[in-house]
Design a protein around this motif. Structure first.
Motif, mmCIF file in Angstrom:
data_model
loop_
_atom_site.group_PDB
_atom_site.id
_atom_site.type_symbol
_atom_site.label_atom_id
_atom_site.label_comp_id
_atom_site.label_asym_id
_atom_site.label_seq_id
_atom_site.Cartn_x
_atom_site.Cartn_y
_atom_site.Cartn_z
ATOM 1 N N GLY A 195 -4.803 0.204 -5.565
ATOM 2 C CA GLY A 195 -4.355 1.391 -6.976
ATOM 3 C C GLY A 195 -3.623 1.904 -6.211
ATOM 4 O O GLY A 195 -3.161 3.007 -6.694
ATOM 5 N N MET A 196 -1.353 1.206 -5.631
ATOM 6 C CA MET A 196 -1.471 2.495 -5.858
ATOM 7 C C MET A 196 0.006 1.582 -5.963
ATOM 8 O O MET A 196 0.128 -0.217 -6.185
ATOM 9 N N SER A 197 1.429 2.332 -5.752
ATOM 10 C CA SER A 197 2.663 1.399 -6.024
ATOM 11 C C SER A 197 3.142 0.220 -4.921
ATOM 12 O O SER A 197 2.839 1.021 -4.026
ATOM 13 N N THR A 198 4.678 -0.624 -4.979
ATOM 14 C CA THR A 198 4.676 -1.391 -4.622
ATOM 15 C C THR A 198 5.561 -0.678 -3.604
ATOM 16 O O THR A 198 5.196 -0.661 -2.064
ATOM 17 N N ARG A 199 6.223 0.663 -4.126
ATOM 18 C CA ARG A 199 6.862 1.145 -3.712
ATOM 19 C C ARG A 199 5.715 1.871 -1.858
ATOM 20 O O ARG A 199 5.974 2.402 -0.717
#
Length: 359
Positions: free
Chosen positions: A311-315
């Motif tokens: 549930g987070m950005s790839t960055r």
């Protein structure tokens, strides 16, 4: 009295309607009981204003009904009005308009309810003649059908609504739409339990929503990774994802399947930690996330897949991976395998808990 167009005097942001100059001119007008065109030069002189600034202040006071034209007098000849009377003049028509709009909204909502009820009344006929399935599992083909069914079933809940809600942050519009129903259910004594993912603790709209419903009695916990979206109502009905392209879902009433989904929820709930935004909670989730990342890396998951599951950005995910490699003293993911296994990080957290739990 002519209608007042409040849109023309509405301030932007936190700007005050009545500035210092307007207040000074109002004080002068109250003291002299009037404002006439011949007074403007005197007002400007007495208050140290330009005539243009004085004219602007008078126009603003007139727009706010603090100055009103004297009956029978020439144009721009005003007398003062007390603040309470001015408020009544200024807001009376607006409040009446809002009451009419509320009545119209109520009428349209009632018409919408009738529109839903008429086709729905044929459902028993459809089922009795063999239409569709036996009703134990029904496909809700798109997000609109799902929303209507969910509002009806969840809104009728009597005991509990456990839910698993994946994602690092939930749309603000969706949160605003669900808040009134959640508060109403809590007020009726329905138990609401939800499992979110850790990043929701740091998403402002989701955090504000969570704090509101928790204050009303809801229970929320978070995990680094959760299973798919799930809502169970009174242990009799479940909603599970289907048709991802259209946002559809399955409505499940088969008792054995619903019981299985309840066990899925209870497992997720037992592994999750209570929702909190305090520094201690942040430290807890900051330890949990790298452990799950280590398991997913060991399974060969790609960065974007790992990020989506957490549930987070790839960055953000790549930053966590870099921190994990530094913690293990590894230059590459391949090198990280041995120390990660030595520390037991490649074993899922719930399995580690079962193995290490006292017997």
């Amino acid at each position: 009295m002519n209608p007042v167009n409040t849109d023309t005097i509405r301030p932007s942001g936190r700007e005050a309607l009545l500035d210092h100059e307007a207040r000074l001119v109002y004080e002068w007008a109250v003291r002299h009981r009037r404002v006439e065109p011949a007074d403007r030069a005197r007002i400007a002189r007495d208050l140290g204003l330009t005539e243009a600034r004085c004219r602007r202040a008078v126009d603003l006071l007139a727009a706010l009904c603090l100055l009103v034209r004297r009956p029978g007098a020439e144009r721009d000849c005003y007398t003062t009005v007390g603040p309470e009377a001015a408020v009544a003049r200024l807001t009376g028509q607006e409040e009446a308009r809002l009451r009419l709009e509320e009545a119209e909204l109520g009428r349209r909502q009632a018409a919408l309810a009738r529109l839903r009820a008429e086709p729905a009344s044929l459902a028993p006929v459809y089922r009795s003649q063999g239409g569709g399935s036996d009703g134990s599992v029904r496909l809700l083909e798109d997000v609109h059908v799902l929303r209507s069914a969910a509002e009806s079933v969840v809104g009728a809940a009597k005991e509990e609504v456990p839910a698993i809600r994946p994602g690092g942050g939930h749309p603000e519009k969706a949160l605003a739409q669900s808040l009134p129903l959640d508060l109403e259910l809590l007020a009726r004594g329905v138990r609401l339990r939800s499992v979110y993912q850790h990043p929701t603790r740091f998403d402002p709209p989701t955090r504000s929503f969570a704090e509101l419903v928790i204050a009303a009695g809801a229970e929320i916990r978070t995990r680094a990774e959760v299973s798919a979206q799930l809502v169970v109502v009174d242990r009799t009905t479940a909603f599970v994802p289907a048709r991802p392209a259209t946002g559809g879902a399955l409505l499940v009433r088969e008792p054995s399947l619903v019981a299985y989904f309840v066990r899925v929820f209870e497992h997720e709930w037992s592994q999750a930690v209570p929702y909190d935004t305090a520094p201690t909670a942040a430290r807890t989730v900051s330890r949990d996330v790298p452990d799950v990342i280590a398991v997913l890396l060991a399974a060969g998951e790609k960065d974007d897949t790992t990020a989506r599951r957490l549930g987070m950005s790839t960055r953000t995910c790549r930053r966590h991976i870099a921190e994990l490699l530094a913690r293990l003293g590894a230059q590459s993911r391949f090198q990280a395998g041995v120390p990660a296994e030595r520390e037991g990080l490649t074993v899922p957290a719930d399995v580690r808990a079962d193995v290490t739990a006292p017997r």
